[in-house]
Scaffold this motif. Sequence first.
Motif, PDB file in Angstrom:
ATOM      1  N   PRO A  65      12.829  -4.727  -7.447  1.00 52.65           N
ATOM      2  CA  PRO A  65      13.932  -5.679  -7.267  1.00 52.65           C
ATOM      3  C   PRO A  65      14.796  -5.300  -6.060  1.00 52.65           C
ATOM      4  O   PRO A  65      14.860  -4.140  -5.666  1.00 52.65           O
ATOM      5  N   LEU A  66      15.425  -6.291  -5.490  1.00 57.83           N
ATOM      6  CA  LEU A  66      16.456  -6.066  -4.476  1.00 57.83           C
ATOM      7  C   LEU A  66      17.785  -6.446  -5.109  1.00 57.83           C
ATOM      8  O   LEU A  66      17.876  -7.437  -5.835  1.00 57.83           O
ATOM      9  N   VAL A  67      18.803  -5.640  -4.865  1.00 51.75           N
ATOM     10  CA  VAL A  67      20.119  -5.902  -5.452  1.00 51.75           C
ATOM     11  C   VAL A  67      21.110  -6.238  -4.341  1.00 51.75           C
ATOM     12  O   VAL A  67      20.891  -5.908  -3.169  1.00 51.75           O
ATOM     13  N   LYS A  68      22.187  -6.872  -4.710  1.00 48.70           N
ATOM     14  CA  LYS A  68      23.213  -7.211  -3.731  1.00 48.70           C
ATOM     15  C   LYS A  68      24.002  -5.966  -3.372  1.00 48.70           C
ATOM     16  O   LYS A  68      24.547  -5.283  -4.236  1.00 48.70           O
ATOM     17  N   GLY A  69      24.031  -5.643  -2.081  1.00 49.02           N
ATOM     18  CA  GLY A  69      24.764  -4.472  -1.617  1.00 49.02           C
ATOM     19  C   GLY A  69      26.226  -4.782  -1.370  1.00 49.02           C
ATOM     20  O   GLY A  69      26.670  -5.928  -1.479  1.00 49.02           O
ATOM     21  N   PRO A  70      27.013  -3.772  -1.015  1.00 49.26           N
ATOM     22  CA  PRO A  70      28.454  -3.953  -0.833  1.00 49.26           C
ATOM     23  C   PRO A  70      28.838  -4.888   0.313  1.00 49.26           C
ATOM     24  O   PRO A  70      29.935  -5.414   0.344  1.00 49.26           O
ATOM     25  N   TRP A  71      27.917  -5.102   1.271  1.00 51.45           N
ATOM     26  CA  TRP A  71      28.194  -6.005   2.391  1.00 51.45           C
ATOM     27  C   TRP A  71      27.614  -7.389   2.134  1.00 51.45           C
ATOM     28  O   TRP A  71      27.641  -8.255   3.010  1.00 51.45           O
ATOM     29  N   GLY A  72      27.028  -7.601   0.955  1.00 51.81           N
ATOM     30  CA  GLY A  72      26.467  -8.905   0.618  1.00 51.81           C
ATOM     31  C   GLY A  72      24.988  -9.045   0.917  1.00 51.81           C
ATOM     32  O   GLY A  72      24.369 -10.031   0.540  1.00 51.81           O
ATOM     33  N   THR A  73      24.405  -8.079   1.595  1.00 50.03           N
ATOM     34  CA  THR A  73      22.978  -8.128   1.897  1.00 50.03           C
ATOM     35  C   THR A  73      22.177  -7.566   0.727  1.00 50.03           C
ATOM     36  O   THR A  73      22.701  -6.812  -0.099  1.00 50.03           O
ATOM     37  N   ALA A 102       0.808  -1.221   0.000  1.00 48.23           N
ATOM     38  CA  ALA A 102       0.000   0.000   0.000  1.00 48.23           C
ATOM     39  C   ALA A 102       0.843   1.273   0.000  1.00 48.23           C
ATOM     40  O   ALA A 102       0.568   2.206  -0.749  1.00 48.23           O
ATOM     41  N   HIS A 103       1.861   1.324   0.857  1.00 44.32           N
ATOM     42  CA  HIS A 103       2.600   2.579   1.034  1.00 44.32           C
ATOM     43  C   HIS A 103       4.096   2.443   0.808  1.00 44.32           C
ATOM     44  O   HIS A 103       4.812   3.442   0.789  1.00 44.32           O
ATOM     45  N   GLY A 104       4.571   1.223   0.693  1.00 41.53           N
ATOM     46  CA  GLY A 104       6.008   1.006   0.633  1.00 41.53           C
ATOM     47  C   GLY A 104       6.595   0.998   2.035  1.00 41.53           C
ATOM     48  O   GLY A 104       6.003   1.524   2.972  1.00 41.53           O
ATOM     49  N   ILE A 105       7.719   0.363   2.179  1.00 41.74           N
ATOM     50  CA  ILE A 105       8.466   0.404   3.424  1.00 41.74           C
ATOM     51  C   ILE A 105       9.879   0.837   3.071  1.00 41.74           C
ATOM     52  O   ILE A 105      10.222   0.973   1.898  1.00 41.74           O
ATOM     53  N   ALA A 106      10.704   1.072   4.054  1.00 38.71           N
ATOM     54  CA  ALA A 106      12.079   1.507   3.800  1.00 38.71           C
ATOM     55  C   ALA A 106      13.034   0.418   4.265  1.00 38.71           C
ATOM     56  O   ALA A 106      12.878  -0.134   5.355  1.00 38.71           O
ATOM     57  N   LEU A 107      14.000   0.102   3.422  1.00 37.96           N
ATOM     58  CA  LEU A 107      15.003  -0.910   3.737  1.00 37.96           C
ATOM     59  C   LEU A 107      16.387  -0.271   3.778  1.00 37.96           C
ATOM     60  O   LEU A 107      16.637   0.736   3.105  1.00 37.96           O
ATOM     61  N   PRO A 108      17.304  -0.848   4.553  1.00 40.26           N
ATOM     62  CA  PRO A 108      18.662  -0.292   4.616  1.00 40.26           C
ATOM     63  C   PRO A 108      19.325  -0.278   3.243  1.00 40.26           C
ATOM     64  O   PRO A 108      19.109  -1.174   2.426  1.00 40.26           O
ATOM     65  N   HIS A 109      20.134   0.742   3.043  1.00 38.20           N
ATOM     66  CA  HIS A 109      20.874   0.890   1.787  1.00 38.20           C
ATOM     67  C   HIS A 109      22.286   1.370   2.112  1.00 38.20           C
ATOM     68  O   HIS A 109      22.475   2.301   2.893  1.00 38.20           O
ATOM     69  N   HIS A 110      23.262   0.708   1.510  1.00 42.07           N
ATOM     70  CA  HIS A 110      24.671   1.089   1.677  1.00 42.07           C
ATOM     71  C   HIS A 110      25.203   1.521   0.317  1.00 42.07           C
ATOM     72  O   HIS A 110      25.149   0.753  -0.643  1.00 42.07           O
ATOM     73  N   ALA A 111      25.705   2.741   0.249  1.00 43.03           N
ATOM     74  CA  ALA A 111      26.235   3.255  -1.014  1.00 43.03           C
ATOM     75  C   ALA A 111      27.579   2.632  -1.352  1.00 43.03           C
ATOM     76  O   ALA A 111      28.012   2.646  -2.498  1.00 43.03           O
ATOM     77  N   GLY A 112      28.241   2.080  -0.374  1.00 43.37           N
ATOM     78  CA  GLY A 112      29.544   1.442  -0.550  1.00 43.37           C
ATOM     79  C   GLY A 112      29.943   0.840   0.783  1.00 43.37           C
ATOM     80  O   GLY A 112      29.153   0.816   1.719  1.00 43.37           O
ATOM     81  N   ARG A 113      31.174   0.387   0.884  1.00 42.29           N
ATOM     82  CA  ARG A 113      31.647  -0.171   2.154  1.00 42.29           C
ATOM     83  C   ARG A 113      32.053   0.979   3.066  1.00 42.29           C
ATOM     84  O   ARG A 113      33.244   1.204   3.332  1.00 42.29           O
ATOM     85  N   VAL A 114      31.013   1.710   3.507  1.00 45.54           N
ATOM     86  CA  VAL A 114      31.216   2.892   4.345  1.00 45.54           C
ATOM     87  C   VAL A 114      30.443   2.709   5.648  1.00 45.54           C
ATOM     88  O   VAL A 114      29.604   1.828   5.777  1.00 45.54           O
ATOM     89  N   GLU A 115      30.739   3.577   6.609  1.00 46.80           N
ATOM     90  CA  GLU A 115      30.108   3.468   7.928  1.00 46.80           C
ATOM     91  C   GLU A 115      28.636   3.848   7.915  1.00 46.80           C
ATOM     92  O   GLU A 115      27.852   3.327   8.700  1.00 46.80           O
TER      93      GLU A 115
END
Length: 197
Positions: free
Chosen positions: A103-111, A78-91
């Motif tokens: 779609p979900l894509v593989k992030g820099p930490w493998g998640t 209905a509204h969408g949810i928010a998921l963690p996103h890492h732009a790179g291997r940063v803090e």
Amino acid sequence: MTDPSADLPSQKQHLREKLRFRRRHFVANLDEFTRFAAFRALPAPLEALVAAHAVTGAYAAWGDEPDILPMLADKAEAHGIALPHHAGRVEMMTFRRWRPADPLVKGPWGTRQPANGSDSATPALIFCPLVGFDRSGGRIGQGGGHYDRWFAAHPDALRIGVGWSVQEIDATPIEPTDMALDAVLTEQEFIVTGDRL
């Protein structure tokens, strides 16, 4: 004199290894019905909380973490949810909007995470995975500090840890940067740990 807090990181790392082993074996031995039924419906108090907040933060399960996306399917659709996103291997970690068709894509930490072009969002209520927890709101995470830094930057966001019941411990070693949870959700119960709910 030795600073007792200097040993906290190694205490936490030892607990992480023990709790990951416990979680892995617990999940591997779940019967089919329990595995299917776990984390499929929001408890009534949480359903009201999720409905009351415009943006709910969640996560895409990794390994033997509880999969909570089915539990939030109606809200996500209905509204969408928010998921963690890492732009790179940063803090720093941010959140981006996501719907089940995206779609979900593989992030820099493998998640798995939303694609880079997804809209940014700031959840007012966040479900976060954990490795261990106690009934006072203590949380042991993966060890990268991403959630703790995000919580510190957004102290008003409600923090709900999600884990299997076998991940509970008597007391969590607390470091100055740790942020307490407001509640914990397991496959067996909803535990309020703070006074903000």
